[in-house]
Design an enzyme around this catalytic site. Structure first.
Site, PDB file in Angstrom:
ATOM      1  N   GLY A  42     -41.324  65.023 -12.962  1.00 40.41           N
ATOM      2  CA  GLY A  42     -40.788  66.199 -12.278  1.00 40.41           C
ATOM      3  C   GLY A  42     -41.166  66.258 -10.803  1.00 40.41           C
ATOM      4  CB  ALA A  59     -42.622  68.773 -16.397  1.00 38.64           C
ATOM      5  CD  GLU A  83     -37.014  64.646 -13.060  1.00 34.91           C
ATOM      6  OE1 GLU A  83     -38.007  65.287 -13.466  1.00 34.91           O
ATOM      7  OE2 GLU A  83     -36.061  64.369 -13.795  1.00 34.91           O
ATOM      8  CD  GLU A 120     -39.873  61.642 -16.468  1.00 33.94           C
ATOM      9  OE1 GLU A 120     -39.859  60.451 -16.096  1.00 33.94           O
ATOM     10  OE2 GLU A 120     -39.703  62.599 -15.704  1.00 33.94           O
TER      11      GLU A 120
HETATM   12  C1  HXC Z   1     -50.390  68.396 -17.149  1.00 34.33           C
HETATM   13  C2  HXC Z   1     -51.647  66.980 -15.877  1.00 34.33           C
HETATM   14  C3  HXC Z   1     -50.501  66.253 -15.513  1.00 34.33           C
HETATM   15  C4  HXC Z   1     -49.246  66.690 -16.014  1.00 34.33           C
HETATM   16  C5  HXC Z   1     -52.202  65.334 -14.569  1.00 34.33           C
HETATM   17  N1  HXC Z   1     -52.675  66.369 -15.267  1.00 34.33           N
HETATM   18  N2  HXC Z   1     -50.874  65.235 -14.708  1.00 34.33           N
HETATM   19  N3  HXC Z   1     -51.585  68.044 -16.687  1.00 34.33           N
HETATM   20  N4  HXC Z   1     -49.247  67.753 -16.832  1.00 34.33           N
HETATM   21  N5  HXC Z   1     -48.105  66.106 -15.705  1.00 34.33           N
HETATM   22  C6  HXC Z   1     -54.057  66.813 -15.394  1.00 34.33           C
HETATM   23  C7  HXC Z   1     -54.854  65.896 -16.296  1.00 34.33           C
HETATM   24  O1  HXC Z   1     -54.639  66.220 -17.651  1.00 34.33           O
HETATM   25  C8  HXC Z   1     -56.263  66.178 -15.845  1.00 34.33           C
HETATM   26  O2  HXC Z   1     -56.691  67.389 -16.403  1.00 34.33           O
HETATM   27  C9  HXC Z   1     -56.090  66.416 -14.343  1.00 34.33           C
HETATM   28  O3  HXC Z   1     -54.718  66.741 -14.149  1.00 34.33           O
HETATM   29  C10 HXC Z   1     -56.429  65.186 -13.513  1.00 34.33           C
HETATM   30  O4  HXC Z   1     -55.665  64.099 -14.004  1.00 34.33           O
HETATM   31  P1  HXC Z   1     -56.296  62.703 -14.478  1.00 34.33           P
HETATM   32  O5  HXC Z   1     -55.345  62.102 -15.443  1.00 34.33           O
HETATM   33  O6  HXC Z   1     -57.710  62.899 -14.904  1.00 34.33           O
HETATM   34  O7  HXC Z   1     -56.303  61.912 -13.099  1.00 34.33           O
HETATM   35  P2  HXC Z   1     -56.196  60.333 -12.892  1.00 34.33           P
HETATM   36  O8  HXC Z   1     -56.985  59.616 -13.928  1.00 34.33           O
HETATM   37  O9  HXC Z   1     -56.518  60.098 -11.453  1.00 34.33           O
HETATM   38  O10 HXC Z   1     -54.668  59.993 -13.143  1.00 34.33           O
HETATM   39  C11 HXC Z   1     -53.667  60.516 -12.291  1.00 34.33           C
HETATM   40  C12 HXC Z   1     -52.266  60.327 -12.968  1.00 34.33           C
HETATM   41  C13 HXC Z   1     -52.328  60.893 -14.396  1.00 34.33           C
HETATM   42  C14 HXC Z   1     -51.927  58.848 -13.001  1.00 34.33           C
HETATM   43  C15 HXC Z   1     -51.255  61.054 -12.097  1.00 34.33           C
HETATM   44  O11 HXC Z   1     -52.850  62.239 -14.325  1.00 34.33           O
HETATM   45  C16 HXC Z   1     -51.003  60.922 -15.074  1.00 34.33           C
HETATM   46  O12 HXC Z   1     -50.518  59.893 -15.557  1.00 34.33           O
HETATM   47  N6  HXC Z   1     -50.417  62.137 -15.206  1.00 34.33           N
HETATM   48  C17 HXC Z   1     -49.187  62.318 -15.926  1.00 34.33           C
HETATM   49  C18 HXC Z   1     -48.034  61.782 -15.131  1.00 34.33           C
HETATM   50  C19 HXC Z   1     -46.731  61.910 -15.913  1.00 34.33           C
HETATM   51  O13 HXC Z   1     -46.563  61.339 -16.995  1.00 34.33           O
HETATM   52  N7  HXC Z   1     -45.760  62.700 -15.366  1.00 34.33           N
HETATM   53  C20 HXC Z   1     -44.519  62.918 -15.990  1.00 34.33           C
HETATM   54  C21 HXC Z   1     -44.580  64.103 -16.927  1.00 34.33           C
HETATM   55  S1  HXC Z   1     -43.057  64.337 -17.765  1.00 34.33           S
HETATM   56  P3  HXC Z   1     -58.126  67.511 -17.108  1.00 34.33           P
HETATM   57  O14 HXC Z   1     -58.132  68.924 -17.631  1.00 34.33           O
HETATM   58  O15 HXC Z   1     -58.184  66.462 -18.154  1.00 34.33           O
HETATM   59  O16 HXC Z   1     -59.093  67.281 -15.986  1.00 34.33           O
HETATM   60  C22 HXC Z   1     -42.073  65.103 -16.686  1.00 34.33           C
HETATM   61  C23 HXC Z   1     -40.716  65.515 -17.206  1.00 34.33           C
HETATM   62  C24 HXC Z   1     -39.927  66.299 -16.217  1.00 34.33           C
HETATM   63  O17 HXC Z   1     -42.393  65.289 -15.556  1.00 34.33           O
HETATM   64  C25 HXC Z   1     -38.721  66.964 -16.861  1.00 34.33           C
HETATM   65  C26 HXC Z   1     -39.035  68.112 -17.747  1.00 34.33           C
HETATM   66  C27 HXC Z   1     -37.804  68.787 -18.280  1.00 34.33           C
END
Ligand code: HXC
Length: 259
Positions: free
Chosen positions: A111, A66, A114, A134
């Site tokens: 997400g 998400a 999921e 998360e």
């Molecule tokens: C918003 C995101 C994002 C996310 C990546 N980006 N994941 N933006 N939400 N979930 C964005 C980054 O901010 C970045 O933007 C661009 O995408 C590229 O990502 P990087 O981090 O620079 O890439 P990399 O270093 O290769 O790392 C890849 C990654 C990392 C390991 C996937 O991006 C990451 O850890 N993302 C978050 C994963 C996560 O925690 N997902 C769970 C979210 S909670 P910029 O602008 O900086 O270039 C969830 C809850 C669901 O899903 C339920 C809700 C009710």
């Protein structure tokens, strides 16, 4: 209909939904969820579409979760609405009358994992990574991850993944039964289409009834599940496909379903 973050292609009875927000690794913000919701209605109502494939755009991410930026300032009430809405959209995928294949082409985190779990079948490329990170953000899965992951892989492994936030690669995901096949990234969509075509050669009504029986049966006790199965089995006998399938067998020819 034009969407900003979701693409829908249709070809030869197969619909392909591509989550398309490459700048944010296809993260699901409200807009994307809403578009997915609408596209699913199009797929459900289009009689030409027999199987749906869902994938992410690019070679890096299926869906990286998400949208964290959008979630960061949510109030508890807004967070609840977001969670309930995502759950509803993913449930729509699960209850779609057609089979849904997740073609996981990269990060399937939070997400994204999921979303893949709401699909009927998951195949993944070698570079794919699965995880529920998360707790590292101070939250828990909110699009049914706490519910579907233990149902799919058992509580011990699900709790390990959810409590540690660890990412696993496709081979590990295959070993624990989270996905059913690992393929080269370049072959992913073709493999998904091959699977879709195999299903399309069978009775679509029968597949749809089998899907309902499995889904509903998995949510209840065995005796109730058996009753559901017998009901769906009996429903098959109201269809032309059952007649055609059995006549074709006796005539030693391939069946022509859906006539
Ligand atoms: C918003 C995101 C994002 C996310 C990546 N980006 N994941 N933006 N939400 N979930 C964005 C980054 O901010 C970045 O933007 C661009 O995408 C590229 O990502 P990087 O981090 O620079 O890439 P990399 O270093 O290769 O790392 C890849 C990654 C990392 C390991 C996937 O991006 C990451 O850890 N993302 C978050 C994963 C996560 O925690 N997902 C769970 C979210 S909670 P910029 O602008 O900086 O270039 C969830 C809850 C669901 O899903 C339920 C809700 C009710």
């Amino acid at each position: 209909m034009d969407f900003n973050n979701v693409l829908l292609n249709k070809d030869d009875g197969i619909a392909l939904i591509i989550i398309n927000r490459p700048k944010a690794l296809n993260a699901l913000n409200y807009e994307t969820l809403k578009e997915l919701d609408s596209v699913l209605d199009i797929v459900e109502n289009d009689k030409e579409i027999k199987v749906l494939i869902i994938t992410g755009s690019g070679e890096k991410a299926f869906v990286a979760g998400a949208d964290i930026a959008e979630m960061s300032n949510m109030t508890p009430l807004e967070a609840k609405k977001f969670s309930l809405y995502g759950q509803k959209v993913f449930r729509k995928i699960e209850m779609l009358s057609k089979p849904v294949i997740a073609a996981v082409n990269g990060f399937a985190l939070g997400g994204g994992c999921e979303l893949s779990m709401a699909c009927d079948i998951r195949i993944a490329s070698k570079n794919a990574k699965f995880g529920q990170p998360e707790v590292g953000l101070g939250i828990i899965p909110g699009f049914s991850g706490t519910q579907r992951l233990p149902r799919l892989i058992g509580t011990s492994k699900a709790k390990e993944l959810i409590f540690t936030g660890d990412m696993i690669n496709s081979d590990e995901a295959y070993k624990i039964g989270l996905i059913s096949k690992v393929v080269e990234l370049s072959d992913l969509i073709e493999e998904a289409k091959k699977l879709a075509k195999k299903m399309m050669s069978k009775s679509q009504i029968a597949i749809s009834l089998a899907k309902e029986a499995i889904n509903k049966g998995m949510e209840t006790d065995l005796d109730t599940g058996n009753t559901i199965e017998a009901e769906k089995f009996s429903l098959c006998f109201t269809t032309d496909d059952q007649k055609e399938g059995m006549i074709a067998f006796s005539e030693k020819r391939a069946p022509k379903f859906g006539k």
